[in-house]
Motif scaffolding. Structure first.
Motif, PDB file in Angstrom:
ATOM      1  N   GLU A 190       5.849   1.623 -10.248  1.00 44.14           N
ATOM      2  CA  GLU A 190       5.115   0.714 -11.138  1.00 44.14           C
ATOM      3  C   GLU A 190       5.259  -0.737 -10.716  1.00 44.14           C
ATOM      4  OE1 GLU A 190       4.950  -0.492 -15.916  1.00 44.14           O
ATOM      5  OE2 GLU A 190       6.364   1.035 -15.198  1.00 44.14           O
ATOM      6  N   TYR A 191       6.411  -1.089 -10.163  1.00 47.29           N
ATOM      7  CA  TYR A 191       6.679  -2.472  -9.802  1.00 47.29           C
ATOM      8  C   TYR A 191       6.897  -2.601  -8.292  1.00 47.29           C
ATOM      9  CZ  TYR A 191       7.711  -2.862 -14.813  1.00 47.29           C
ATOM     10  OH  TYR A 191       7.638  -2.819 -16.176  1.00 47.29           O
ATOM     11  N   ASP A 200      -3.968  -3.805  -6.584  1.00 45.14           N
ATOM     12  CA  ASP A 200      -5.205  -3.013  -6.589  1.00 45.14           C
ATOM     13  C   ASP A 200      -6.349  -3.803  -7.211  1.00 45.14           C
ATOM     14  OD1 ASP A 200      -3.973  -0.784  -5.436  1.00 45.14           O
ATOM     15  OD2 ASP A 200      -3.345  -0.012  -7.385  1.00 45.14           O
ATOM     16  N   GLU A 201      -6.031  -4.572  -8.246  1.00 40.96           N
ATOM     17  CA  GLU A 201      -7.061  -5.285  -8.995  1.00 40.96           C
ATOM     18  C   GLU A 201      -7.490  -6.597  -8.331  1.00 40.96           C
ATOM     19  OE1 GLU A 201      -5.300  -3.538 -13.224  1.00 40.96           O
ATOM     20  OE2 GLU A 201      -5.004  -5.642 -12.675  1.00 40.96           O
ATOM     21  N   ASP A 239       2.081 -10.170 -15.417  1.00 35.11           N
ATOM     22  CA  ASP A 239       1.658  -9.517 -14.179  1.00 35.11           C
ATOM     23  C   ASP A 239       2.661  -9.714 -13.051  1.00 35.11           C
ATOM     24  OD1 ASP A 239      -1.269  -8.505 -14.619  1.00 35.11           O
ATOM     25  OD2 ASP A 239      -1.182 -10.480 -15.544  1.00 35.11           O
ATOM     26  N   THR A 259       4.649   3.265  -4.390  1.00 42.59           N
ATOM     27  CA  THR A 259       4.090   4.187  -5.384  1.00 42.59           C
ATOM     28  C   THR A 259       4.644   3.948  -6.779  1.00 42.59           C
ATOM     29  OG1 THR A 259       5.800   5.824  -4.849  1.00 42.59           O
ATOM     30  CG2 THR A 259       3.711   5.981  -3.649  1.00 42.59           C
ATOM     31  N   ARG A 274       3.636  -6.191 -10.937  1.00 48.58           N
ATOM     32  CA  ARG A 274       3.125  -4.854 -11.234  1.00 48.58           C
ATOM     33  C   ARG A 274       2.294  -4.378 -10.040  1.00 48.58           C
ATOM     34  NH1 ARG A 274       4.319  -3.907 -16.519  1.00 48.58           N
ATOM     35  NH2 ARG A 274       4.597  -5.793 -17.789  1.00 48.58           N
ATOM     36  N   ARG A 275       2.497  -3.153  -9.662  1.00 53.99           N
ATOM     37  CA  ARG A 275       1.786  -2.603  -8.500  1.00 53.99           C
ATOM     38  C   ARG A 275       0.277  -2.676  -8.677  1.00 53.99           C
ATOM     39  NH1 ARG A 275      -1.079  -1.197  -5.330  1.00 53.99           N
ATOM     40  NH2 ARG A 275      -0.957   0.362  -3.676  1.00 53.99           N
ATOM     41  N   ARG A 276      -0.205  -2.492  -9.896  1.00 56.65           N
ATOM     42  CA  ARG A 276      -1.645  -2.460 -10.142  1.00 56.65           C
ATOM     43  C   ARG A 276      -2.308  -3.814  -9.865  1.00 56.65           C
ATOM     44  NH1 ARG A 276      -2.176  -5.368 -14.607  1.00 56.65           N
ATOM     45  NH2 ARG A 276      -0.602  -5.263 -16.258  1.00 56.65           N
ATOM     46  N   ARG A 334       0.825  -1.215   0.000  1.00 55.93           N
ATOM     47  CA  ARG A 334       0.000   0.000   0.000  1.00 55.93           C
ATOM     48  C   ARG A 334       0.858   1.264   0.000  1.00 55.93           C
ATOM     49  NH1 ARG A 334      -3.322  -3.067   3.553  1.00 55.93           N
ATOM     50  NH2 ARG A 334      -2.348  -2.085   5.376  1.00 55.93           N
TER      51      ARG A 334
END
Length: 254
Positions: A38-39, A126-127, A68, A36, A121-123, A33
């Motif tokens: 990308e990875y 989130d997903e 991913d 910040t 990947r950081r996203r 969390r």
């Protein structure tokens, strides 16, 4: 902490956070969390990255936008840092590479081994959510969650991580507890596959065969009944890992 602060002195990009011990999954989720970039790359305190590890894994992610998470092969060292063999891992890795089905392969043998092997990947967090609050199998659960959601896991077959084997490894402290976590994680993956029986019929059958091979069928049946009664999108948001009564029953089944 003192060493980390000394290393970070003069480097504005390095941020250090401390806390009381609240378990690996909770700690990792807090770290993710706070990230910040990308990875996200993880390194646990007793493991060692090869000097060029991040170069190889980040390059793989940069080259293929569809990946991913990327992991690598690993070597094993003892308390003194001396290389040792691990026949279980070598056999499991051969199966992982040959099977070409990461989900079923990880059910059978978690050759990713540790969150120290994850560069993601950081996203993705989130997903798909963070790590489930499991003591022994939060890494396996996350890999299976990626596979269940048809996310791609890249693998570089080079030993770019050293996994330290010692008597205080968490995984060694409670064999029955490890098997309960394994049963919960594998069962959630199987439960998810079974939602599309037409597409996954053969994989569901293979998954049951893997559970039978490892003596986890009874525990899996109990877990799946629990998931039917208490559905959720991931094991991280399901009540089973915190259900003491159910875990006591699973201990008798594994």
């Amino acid at each position: 902490m003192q060493i980390a602060r000394q290393f970070a002195a003069g480097h504005s990009r390095i941020r250090i956070a401390g806390q009381t011990n609240c378990g690996a999954a909770v700690t990792l989720n807090r770290g993710v969390r706070a990230a910040t970039a990308e990875y996200v790359a993880i390194l646990n305190s007793d493991d060692v990255w090869a000097p060029n590890r991040l170069d190889h894994l980040v390059r793989a992610l940069d080259r293929d936008a569809g990946l991913d998470l990327v992991a690598s092969g690993l070597s094993f060292v003892n308390d003194e840092g001396v290389a040792i063999r691990n026949a279980w891992y070598e056999e499991g890795l051969d199966s992982f590479i040959a099977r070409r089905d990461p989900g079923l392969a990880l059910m059978d043998a978690n050759v990713l081994m540790t969150t120290s092997n994850f560069v993601a990947r950081r996203r993705v967090f989130d997903e798909l959510g963070g790590f489930a609050d499991l003591r022994y199998a939060h890494d396996m659960d996350f890999g299976l969650r990626l596979a269940l959601n048809r996310r791609r896991i890249g693998f570089i077959d080079r030993e770019l991580l050293s996994y330290r084997v010692h008597e205080t490894n968490t995984i060694k402290e409670n064999h029955a507890g490890v098997r309960v976590d394994w049963a919960m994680v594998a069962s959630f993956f199987l439960w998810g596959l079974s939602h599309d029986e037409a597409a996954n019929g053969a994989r569901v059958q293979q998954a049951w065969q893997i559970l039978e091979k490892h003596g986890l069928t009874r525990a899996a049946q109990a877990c799946i009944a629990y998931f039917d009664a208490n559905p959720s999108g991931s094991l991280a948001t399901n009540g089973l890992p915190a259900d003491a009564d159910m875990k006591s029953k699973l201990l008798l089944a594994v």
